[in-house]
Motif scaffolding. Structure first.
Motif, PDB file in Angstrom:
ATOM      1  N   LYS A  75     -10.264   3.234   3.383  1.00 36.14           N
ATOM      2  CA  LYS A  75      -9.003   3.594   4.047  1.00 36.14           C
ATOM      3  C   LYS A  75      -8.781   5.087   3.938  1.00 36.14           C
ATOM      4  O   LYS A  75      -8.431   5.594   2.895  1.00 36.14           O
ATOM      5  CB  LYS A  75      -7.843   2.825   3.425  1.00 36.14           C
ATOM      6  CG  LYS A  75      -7.789   1.386   3.860  1.00 36.14           C
ATOM      7  CD  LYS A  75      -7.593   1.217   5.346  1.00 36.14           C
ATOM      8  CE  LYS A  75      -6.219   1.650   5.812  1.00 36.14           C
ATOM      9  NZ  LYS A  75      -6.043   1.548   7.269  1.00 36.14           N
ATOM     10  N   GLU A  83       0.762   3.992  -4.868  1.00 37.97           N
ATOM     11  CA  GLU A  83      -0.645   4.226  -5.204  1.00 37.97           C
ATOM     12  C   GLU A  83      -1.189   3.060  -6.033  1.00 37.97           C
ATOM     13  O   GLU A  83      -2.321   2.623  -5.848  1.00 37.97           O
ATOM     14  CB  GLU A  83      -0.797   5.545  -5.968  1.00 37.97           C
ATOM     15  CG  GLU A  83      -2.204   5.826  -6.463  1.00 37.97           C
ATOM     16  CD  GLU A  83      -3.247   5.912  -5.344  1.00 37.97           C
ATOM     17  OE1 GLU A  83      -4.439   5.739  -5.638  1.00 37.97           O
ATOM     18  OE2 GLU A  83      -2.861   6.133  -4.171  1.00 37.97           O
ATOM     19  N   ARG A  85      -6.748  -2.681  -3.664  1.00 38.54           N
ATOM     20  CA  ARG A  85      -7.844  -2.794  -2.698  1.00 38.54           C
ATOM     21  C   ARG A  85      -9.200  -2.395  -3.304  1.00 38.54           C
ATOM     22  O   ARG A  85     -10.239  -2.721  -2.737  1.00 38.54           O
ATOM     23  CB  ARG A  85      -7.542  -1.937  -1.466  1.00 38.54           C
ATOM     24  CG  ARG A  85      -6.389  -2.473  -0.628  1.00 38.54           C
ATOM     25  CD  ARG A  85      -6.270  -1.728   0.683  1.00 38.54           C
ATOM     26  NE  ARG A  85      -5.345  -2.405   1.594  1.00 38.54           N
ATOM     27  CZ  ARG A  85      -5.265  -2.152   2.902  1.00 38.54           C
ATOM     28  NH1 ARG A  85      -6.066  -1.236   3.439  1.00 38.54           N
ATOM     29  NH2 ARG A  85      -4.416  -2.795   3.661  1.00 38.54           N
ATOM     30  N   ILE A 141       0.818  -1.214   0.000  1.00 40.70           N
ATOM     31  CA  ILE A 141       0.000   0.000   0.000  1.00 40.70           C
ATOM     32  C   ILE A 141       0.853   1.267   0.000  1.00 40.70           C
ATOM     33  O   ILE A 141       0.328   2.364   0.085  1.00 40.70           O
ATOM     34  CB  ILE A 141      -0.965   0.020   1.210  1.00 40.70           C
ATOM     35  CG1 ILE A 141      -0.192  -0.120   2.525  1.00 40.70           C
ATOM     36  CG2 ILE A 141      -2.020  -1.056   1.074  1.00 40.70           C
ATOM     37  CD1 ILE A 141      -1.054   0.039   3.761  1.00 40.70           C
ATOM     38  N   ARG A 142       2.169   1.117  -0.115  1.00 40.01           N
ATOM     39  CA  ARG A 142       3.019   2.318  -0.177  1.00 40.01           C
ATOM     40  C   ARG A 142       2.906   2.998  -1.533  1.00 40.01           C
ATOM     41  O   ARG A 142       2.926   4.210  -1.626  1.00 40.01           O
ATOM     42  CB  ARG A 142       4.478   1.941   0.120  1.00 40.01           C
ATOM     43  CG  ARG A 142       4.694   1.536   1.576  1.00 40.01           C
ATOM     44  CD  ARG A 142       6.154   1.304   1.877  1.00 40.01           C
ATOM     45  NE  ARG A 142       6.353   0.955   3.272  1.00 40.01           N
ATOM     46  CZ  ARG A 142       7.544   0.684   3.823  1.00 40.01           C
ATOM     47  NH1 ARG A 142       8.618   0.744   3.076  1.00 40.01           N
ATOM     48  NH2 ARG A 142       7.645   0.378   5.093  1.00 40.01           N
ATOM     49  N   TYR A 169     -10.544   0.027  -0.814  1.00 40.62           N
ATOM     50  CA  TYR A 169      -9.703   1.207  -1.058  1.00 40.62           C
ATOM     51  C   TYR A 169     -10.348   2.459  -0.474  1.00 40.62           C
ATOM     52  O   TYR A 169      -9.694   3.257   0.196  1.00 40.62           O
ATOM     53  CB  TYR A 169      -9.490   1.360  -2.567  1.00 40.62           C
ATOM     54  CG  TYR A 169      -8.703   2.587  -2.976  1.00 40.62           C
ATOM     55  CD1 TYR A 169      -7.320   2.550  -3.082  1.00 40.62           C
ATOM     56  CD2 TYR A 169      -9.358   3.777  -3.286  1.00 40.62           C
ATOM     57  CE1 TYR A 169      -6.596   3.673  -3.477  1.00 40.62           C
ATOM     58  CE2 TYR A 169      -8.651   4.903  -3.679  1.00 40.62           C
ATOM     59  CZ  TYR A 169      -7.268   4.852  -3.767  1.00 40.62           C
ATOM     60  OH  TYR A 169      -6.560   5.958  -4.153  1.00 40.62           O
ATOM     61  N   GLY A 228      -0.309   0.024  -5.816  1.00 33.93           N
ATOM     62  CA  GLY A 228      -0.552  -1.076  -4.892  1.00 33.93           C
ATOM     63  C   GLY A 228      -1.838  -0.870  -4.119  1.00 33.93           C
ATOM     64  O   GLY A 228      -2.627  -1.797  -3.930  1.00 33.93           O
ATOM     65  N   ARG A 229      -2.058   0.376  -3.670  1.00 36.43           N
ATOM     66  CA  ARG A 229      -3.298   0.679  -2.935  1.00 36.43           C
ATOM     67  C   ARG A 229      -4.521   0.432  -3.810  1.00 36.43           C
ATOM     68  O   ARG A 229      -5.567   0.021  -3.318  1.00 36.43           O
ATOM     69  CB  ARG A 229      -3.280   2.121  -2.439  1.00 36.43           C
ATOM     70  CG  ARG A 229      -2.322   2.373  -1.290  1.00 36.43           C
ATOM     71  CD  ARG A 229      -2.573   3.727  -0.630  1.00 36.43           C
ATOM     72  NE  ARG A 229      -2.203   4.834  -1.500  1.00 36.43           N
ATOM     73  CZ  ARG A 229      -0.975   5.346  -1.584  1.00 36.43           C
ATOM     74  NH1 ARG A 229       0.007   4.831  -0.861  1.00 36.43           N
ATOM     75  NH2 ARG A 229      -0.712   6.364  -2.387  1.00 36.43           N
ATOM     76  N   LYS A 230      -4.383   0.661  -5.110  1.00 30.64           N
ATOM     77  CA  LYS A 230      -5.522   0.475  -6.020  1.00 30.64           C
ATOM     78  C   LYS A 230      -6.012  -0.969  -6.060  1.00 30.64           C
ATOM     79  O   LYS A 230      -7.164  -1.219  -6.420  1.00 30.64           O
ATOM     80  CB  LYS A 230      -5.149   0.932  -7.436  1.00 30.64           C
ATOM     81  CG  LYS A 230      -5.122   2.441  -7.623  1.00 30.64           C
ATOM     82  CD  LYS A 230      -4.771   2.789  -9.067  1.00 30.64           C
ATOM     83  CE  LYS A 230      -4.734   4.295  -9.276  1.00 30.64           C
ATOM     84  NZ  LYS A 230      -4.341   4.642 -10.662  1.00 30.64           N
TER      85      LYS A 230
END
Length: 883
Positions: free
Chosen positions: A883, A638, A644, A635-636, A880, A640-642
């Protein structure tokens, strides 16, 4: 043909440590140096096929060389504790390989190896010396090849006298003259200041030795003449220091170094301890241990359809029944349940799984699902999940042998029934690998063999129940077991069976976006380099960066230029192409590991992924997620966060809700240590990292900049994990001296934390263990060890286990309490995931306001502390957004 392998143990372990990232097993024991050492050993054994073996170690810091030169090796930094604690493991590893090891007071490993090579030369005995130290090149001869480690320890460069001449233009014995002239900073050998390798080689090519150079000092030009004349004594001493002593009074000879191979069982036991599963698989070693106890006589009866109704009546009449349910396969969601075995008064009964699923098996299925019918089992969590995919519920578990065994010794990695039988002196059970085979050789045995194997498991299981129950009471962990871990097992099974929806179309779309971004990066890289090449090829990438673009060479390996992440990060300021390459690698990993990987894990019949939480692995009590690992989504970045975004509710109009503990471990530290400053900060709802920076740097809140806060954050979390000055220096890219000073400043201010650290170690020395606030116990067998490295690791474990373990206990407790509260409230909302300190739910719109209050209320009051627990709650249409 005979061949002797001589290994410089200290040198190879040191290089392995710095070549690999810090690895640790579930007990928190660092293992990267041991892993690197092991892979090197296996490669040597395969390639060299040695008949004789010896690993030499330095016996201490002081050798005969210090008598003539007190500063010998004086410039070396203190060995990082993360490496020091691994030397006893390396030596234990060698014992498991059956390899001789030797050290002698007053001498270095070099001297032991030098003496052995002299003996070997005299007998024309072929030798390979493995080391990272160039000094050893002086030992090369017709019979001795020196293999210098490269690329960490995974590759070596072999030096014969011919190769030494090709490389340096010298004979092996002249290596000591080379060191005499140029010195060696790693050993604090001074040499002649200002004379480097190039100048030293030029002098030796002309004059041949240190002594001849000194004799012809008047022929040298300018500054060089002055340097050589002024440092003549230093050159002579340096040559002497670099000379390996080859007359060590050894207590063993070549004939005593014979080695005929390793014993699979011993090596497997060591690999299990270290949790080197990949090496267990690679060498096809047994993954579980057996028992030397004889097997008991056991009458086995295979149940048939006609007998099931009367057997069900017998089950219903019993109080508690011990049974074993065999589910084969790592992933319980895809496990192959082959049968059930029941221990009876006069023997054991085996029930084939296909018979359980038949119409005749209905009364047994009803008994399994009856919460009032009490059962003793092995691994209720896994078993409940495996049975659920066949439509069978498992309820009414009275005792779980695996869960109890884990609580009694969480640092033990092997809690299989045959390992427990051996541990508690019960009749032996044959290892599963011997019954089923492994890998491509796996097969179900004939019915008589299968039924007897499972019946032996049921028999041992029944005998373990009273033993383990008594041990839990004795260890004061019965409350932890009955009120936390056992209820949690049912909660986890329920979450896993529910699963979480993954939007396959969204995942494909994200994959396409990543693909486009990767293509764009590739085009940019080609444009910046002026050539198309395989970016994944280390050789081709190295040629482009260092030969075509002329970037500075950071590190070379035997096969060419290194292009690992550390090298690229150091090169980033020199060219924009490097950032693009780093981004390319990150996006390519996201694409393969998470996009393509998650697509494979979506179960067609549910449209969901069903992870599995391992409850009996981590020594701290934390859960770990597998099949797939949903705790490790990056999640570092963006991008990677996507990932979610593809995790969505299973019902239309529902929301995803995420609740995350804020800095729970630091809050636990404040409570346990009773540190006034930490308590004050949390009670006043201050940002703890800013507060730490203010106190450590002695500045006002407004003067704390982002770098100060970053350093304070690293120290705060580092303290929890028992970080050393070396570890902190690596995290912050500062010197070890500055890191040590930082840690000292922290302890000078947060004195309650320092007192806690001191007191908990004393308590551990007295009791032999430490506990969490919920009495989870972790034994520390090495807390009073005479070996400094083993004792130091145990001390750090004593400091951080109560903190990490209590944090793990709190979220587990919250999960159990939330499950009960949600049932009481009669909500439709479902708990789906636990990701470290975060819980994820799917919630209907009508319950959103209720759950936004209910979830933090339960989590923040799960366990009363001197400081408030804080939970951040967010929600959205996918994970996503939550959070």
């Amino acid at each position: 043909m005979n061949k002797l392998i001589l290994i410089d143990g200290n040198s190879v372990a040191y290089r392995a440590f710095f070549a690999l990232p810090l690895l640790s097993n579930s007990s928190g024991l660092h293992t990267n140096a041991v892993f690197g050492f092991t892979t090197m050993l296996l490669k040597l054994i395969e390639e060299e096929k040695p008949t004789h073996f010896l690993v030499a170690f330095d016996a201490g810091k002081v050798t005969f060389r210090h008598k003539g030169y007190e500063d010998y090796k004086g410039g070396r930094q203190k060995t990082p504790p993360e490496l020091s604690e691994q030397f006893p493991l390396v030596k234990e590893l060698l014992r498991s390989f059956g390899i001789n090891q030797y050290e002698i007071e007053g001498y270095e490993a070099d001297d032991i190896i030098g003496t052995m090579t002299r003996l070997a030369d005299e007998r024309q005995f072929p030798v390979v010396v493995v080391t990272g130290d160039k000094d050893m090149l002086q030992l090369s001869s017709e019979y001795v090849t020196v293999a210098l480690t490269r690329k960490g320890v995974s590759e070596v460069e072999r030096f014969t006298p011919g190769h030494i001449h090709e490389t340096y233009g010298l004979k092996p014995y002249q290596i000591i003259d080379l060191k005499g002239l140029m010195g060696d900073a790693s050993d604090n050998i001074p040499g002649i200041p200002g004379v480097g390798e190039k100048t030293a080689l030029k002098l030796l090519h002309e004059y041949g030795s240190v002594e001849r150079v000194l004799e012809h000092v008047d022929t040298l030009a300018g500054k060089l003449q002055e340097r050589v004349r002024d440092n003549a004594d230093s050159a002579r001493m340096s040559k002497e220091l670099a000379t390996i002593y080859r007359e060590v009074p050894l207590e063993l000879g070549l004939d005593e170094l014979g080695w005929s191979g390793y014993e699979g069982g011993k090596l497997a036991a060591m690999f299990r301890k270290l949790e080197f599963k990949s090496l267990l698989d690679k060498l096809d070693l047994p993954v579980s241990a057996g028992s030397d106890e004889p097997q008991e006589e056991l009458r086995v009866e295979v149940l048939e359809a006609a007998a099931l109704e009367s057997f069900a009546a017998r089950l219903a009449a019993g109080e508690t029944r011990s049974l074993h349910i065999e589910a084969i396969g790592d992933n319980p969601h895809h496990a192959n349940v082959v049968g059930l075995s029941f221990r009876s008064a006069d023997g054991c009964l085996y029930l084939p799984f296909e018979l359980l699923l038949s119409d005749a098996g209905r009364p047994i299925r009803e008994w399994l699902s009856d919460p009032e019918a009490k059962k003793n089992v092995y691994d209720m969590h896994r078993t409940e999940v495996a049975l659920s995919w066949s439509g069978i519920d498992l309820k009414g578990v009275a005792f779980d042998v695996l869960l109890a065994a884990y609580l009694l010794d969480p640092t033990e990695s092997n809690h299989t029934l045959n390992a427990l039988a051996a541990r508690f002196g019960l009749p032996a059970i044959q290892a599963d690998e011997d019954v089923y085979g492994k890998g491509a050789k796996f097969r179900l045995p004939e019915l008589p063999v299968l039924s007897e194997h499972l019946c032996r498991k049921a028999s041992v299981l029944e005998r373990l129940v009273p033993v383990l129950r008594a041990e839990l009471e004795k260890g004061e962990m019965h409350v932890l077991y009955y009120e936390l871990e056992k209820p949690l097992a049912a909660v986890l099974a329920g979450m896993e069976k529910t699963g979480i929806v993954v939007d396959g179309d969204g995942l494909l779309k994200l994959g396409a976006e990543l693909g486009s971004a990767i293509e764009k990066l590739v085009s940019g890289i080609y444009a910046q380099s002026g050539v198309e090449f395989n970016i994944n090829s280390t050789k081709q990438l190295g040629d482009v960066l260092f030969e075509k673009l002329g970037l500075p060479v950071v590190k070379k390996t035997k096969t060419g230029y290194s292009t690992d992440a550390e090298v690229l990060e150091r090169l980033a300021p020199y060219s924009g192409i490097v950032d693009n390459i780093l981004n390319y690698r990150q996006l390519a990993k996201l694409q393969s590991t998470y996009v393509e990987g998650l697509l494979k894990e979506i179960r067609p019949e549910t449209g969901k992924v069903h992870t599995y939480y391992q409850q009996t692995i981590a020594a701290t009590g934390r859960l770990s997620s597998q099949f797939p690992n949903l705790q490790n989504i990056p999640i570092r970045l963006e991008e990677g966060r996507k990932i979610r975004k593809v995790f969505v509710p299973s019902e239309p109009g529902w929301y995803m809700l995420a609740a995350d503990y804020s800095q729970i471990e630091l809050r636990v530290l404040a409570h346990i240590s009773k540190d006034a400053k930490l308590i004050e900060a949390f009670q006043n709802n201050m940002d703890i990292h800013t507060k730490t920076a203010m106190d450590v740097f002695g500045v006002s809140e407004s003067a704390v900049d982002s770098n100060m806060r970053r350093q304070a954050k690293a120290v705060n979390f580092g303290i929890v994990y028992g970080i050393s000055d070396y570890g902190l220096s690596q995290n912050l890219s500062i010197t070890r001296k500055d890191a040590a000073q930082f840690i000292e400043q922290y302890f000078a201010i947060f004195q309650g934390v320092r007192h806690y650290m001191d007191d908990i170690v004393k308590q551990a020395r007295t009791n032999g263990y430490v506990t969490t606030l919920l009495q989870r116990r972790r034994y520390l067998n090495d807390i009073n060890a005479s070996n400094f490295n083993l004792r130091s690791f145990a001390e750090r474990t004593a400091m951080n286990t109560p903190i990490q373990g209590t944090a793990a206990d709190i979220i587990k407790l919250a999960m159990v309490q939330l499950s009960k509260r949600m049932q009481t409230e009669g909500v439709k909302s479902r708990m789906l995931l636990q990701v470290h300190d975060e819980l994820v739910f799917e919630v209907p719109k009508s319950e959103l306001e209720l759950m936004k209050k209910l979830v933090p209320d339960v989590m923040e009051n799960a366990l009363p502390l001197d400081v408030p627990l804080k939970v951040d709650v967010n929600y959205g249409l996918n994970w996503y957004e939550a959070k």
